[in-house]
Design an enzyme around this catalytic site. Structure first.
Site, PDB file in Angstrom:
ATOM      1  N   ASP A 189       0.537   3.406   5.941  1.00  0.00           N
ATOM      2  CA  ASP A 189       1.926   3.079   6.298  1.00  0.00           C
ATOM      3  C   ASP A 189       2.341   3.891   7.523  1.00  0.00           C
ATOM      4  OD1 ASP A 189       3.416   2.078   3.358  1.00  0.00           O
ATOM      5  OD2 ASP A 189       1.505   3.127   3.313  1.00  0.00           O
ATOM      6  N   HIS A 232       1.254  -4.608   7.052  1.00  0.00           N
ATOM      7  CA  HIS A 232       1.814  -5.421   5.971  1.00  0.00           C
ATOM      8  C   HIS A 232       3.251  -5.858   6.224  1.00  0.00           C
ATOM      9  CE1 HIS A 232      -1.273  -3.743   2.817  1.00  0.00           C
ATOM     10  NE2 HIS A 232      -1.833  -4.426   3.790  1.00  0.00           N
ATOM     11  N   ARG A 263       9.725  -8.337   4.577  1.00  0.00           N
ATOM     12  CA  ARG A 263       9.459  -8.256   3.133  1.00  0.00           C
ATOM     13  C   ARG A 263      10.446  -7.319   2.433  1.00  0.00           C
ATOM     14  NH1 ARG A 263       3.858  -6.391   0.145  1.00  0.00           N
ATOM     15  NH2 ARG A 263       3.885  -4.694   1.666  1.00  0.00           N
TER      16      ARG A 263
END
Ligand SMILES: *[C@@H]1O[C@H](CO)[C@@H](O)[C@H](O)[C@H]1NC(C)=O
Ligand SMILES: *[C@@H]1O[C@H](CO)[C@@H](O)[C@H](O)[C@H]1NC(C)=O
Ligand SMILES: *[C@@H]1O[C@H](CO)[C@@H](O)[C@H](O)[C@H]1NC(C)=O
Ligand SMILES: *[C@@H]1O[C@H](CO)[C@@H](O)[C@H](O)[C@H]1NC(C)=O
Length: 367
Positions: A189, A232, A263
């Site tokens: 991340d 992501h 998201r």
């Protein structure tokens, strides 16, 4: 008045003497600034520099294994500069490798500096889910501060934790974990944002293998004009455990070659809230799974969302771009959501059919 000035001058002179004798190369640039350079790891010198120097340069430092480069005692108003290549010796441990804390501080790097996490030494494709114990890279807790122009490379797992920050800006940061694409980088991340109020992250460039931003809690987060590749997507969540996310603006970002674009994930069976969130002027390109997704079943396998973490007052405006054939343009599976407004959404290319659930009436979007 004269007496006070004299005393202050005396103190500064004393600092300079002490520092040149004991710690680092120091020079008094004016009556109040003392600058120091740390080019060899020595905890006492690092601590002394923090208590006495208003400008600290970390120059080509090699940090020993198992040690956090701990810059959490910076003087108020201090400037911290990285120069050359900073590296950490290898060890399996949790990290973080670098910790920064301060008020009114400026953290930056010279043009050619690199904070090199040498992630390949740890990468085994498992990230935080097993295999080698991998250190988190850096954690910053700052108030009224600016962190800018850092070049971060190849972090073992999570890169930059922005934690408990207030009224601060993080900008022009490059997180380049491209090597992890072929060498087993996972859970890398870029920005994990937690418990902040009024934090702006802008003009950053990210190549990684997990969320570009993952935000679990906090107020007034601005994620602006960032470029995200390989990961992501720009994510809120997963939110649960009583956490509040309120006030998020994601504006002017590009998300390419990533699993998801936009998201929001909330945890199955838990409580909390996500509110006042806007994503606007977002361009997606080559998204593999979901262009836009809100999922309220995170952490369960059932595909049944729960409503304990309601997503309310959500706006998506001017979101365009492409999803791979095998993906879905939009997938929404939520419970207890309200006050959503989607407009100027043109996400195309995905041919996977998902059945959506829980989209509030009047949102202006369907699956
Ligand atoms: C948010 O932080 C910025 C500095 O990053 C500051 O200029 C601004 O006034 C802050 N906003 C509020 C509402 O305090
Ligand atoms: C939509 O977003 C794109 C990308 O940020 C931007 O270039 C464009 O001007 C936006 N359109 C409108 C109508 O704001
Ligand atoms: C929906 O959210 C509210 C809080 O806004 C909460 O009180 C309620 O229990 C939630 N409903 C469900 C079904 O979880
Ligand atoms: C949506 O985007 C596609 C290309 O991705 C484009 O061909 C189409 O004209 C766009 N539709 C609208 C309504 O803008």
């Amino acid at each position: 008045m004269d007496k006070l000035n004299y005393k202050m001058g005396h103190f500064v002179a004393l600092f300079v003497l002490l520092l040149s004798a004991v710690a680092c190369h120091s020079a008094s640039q004016n009556a109040t600034a003392v600058s120091c350079t740390i080019s060899k790891y020595n905890l006492d010198h690092i601590n002394q520099a923090q208590s006495e120097c208003s400008e600290i340069t970390i120059d080509s430092l090699i940090v020993p294994y198992g040690v956090t480069l701990d810059l959490t005692k910076l003087k108020t108003g201090a400037k911290l500069i990285f120069r050359g290549t900073t590296v950490w010796q290898y060890e399996e441990w949790e990290g973080p490798l670098l910790k920064i804390k301060g008020t009114n501080v400026e953290v930056t790097g010279s043009d050619d500096h690199v904070l090199d996490g040498r992630g390949a030494l740890w990468w085994d494709g498992k990230g935080g889910n097993g295999g080698k114990v991998k250190p988190h890279f850096m954690k910053a807790t700052v108030t009224n501060s600016v962190i800018h122009k850092l070049n971060i490379k190849n972090t073992p797992v999570q890169a930059f934790s922005v934690n408990g920050c207030i009224d601060s800006v993080v900008q022009y940061i490059t997180i380049d974990n491209k090597d992890g694409d072929t060498k087993g980088g996972h859970n890398t991340d870029a920005f994990n944002v937690n418990s902040c109020n009024n934090i702006t992250i802008k003009h950053c460039t990210v190549y990684n293998q997990d969320d570009c931003m993952a935000m679990n809690s906090g107020y007034n987060t601005y994620f602006l004009d960032n470029y995200c590749s390989g990961g992501h997507g720009i994510s809120i969540g997963s939110v649960g455990n009583g956490a509040t996310v309120q006030g998020v603006l994601v504006d002017g970002c590009q998300i390419v070659d990533s699993d998801n674009g936009i998201r929001i994930k909330t945890k199955y069976g838990e409580t909390g809230s996500v509110s006042d969130v806007t994503y606007q002027n977002i361009v997606l390109k080559n998204i593999h799974r979901y262009g836009i997704t809100m999922q309220g079943d995170y952490g369960s396998s059932g595909g049944v969302p729960t409503g304990g973490v309601p997503i309310s007052h959500l706006t998506l405006k001017n979101v365009t771009g492409t999803v791979d054939k095998g993906g879905a343009n939009i997938y929404i599976l939520v419970e207890n959501a309200s006050d959503w407004h989607f407009s100027d959404i043109n996400v195309t290319g995905g041919q996977k059919k998902m059945s959506c659930k829980g989209i509030p009436a009047g949102t202006g979007v369907s699956c």
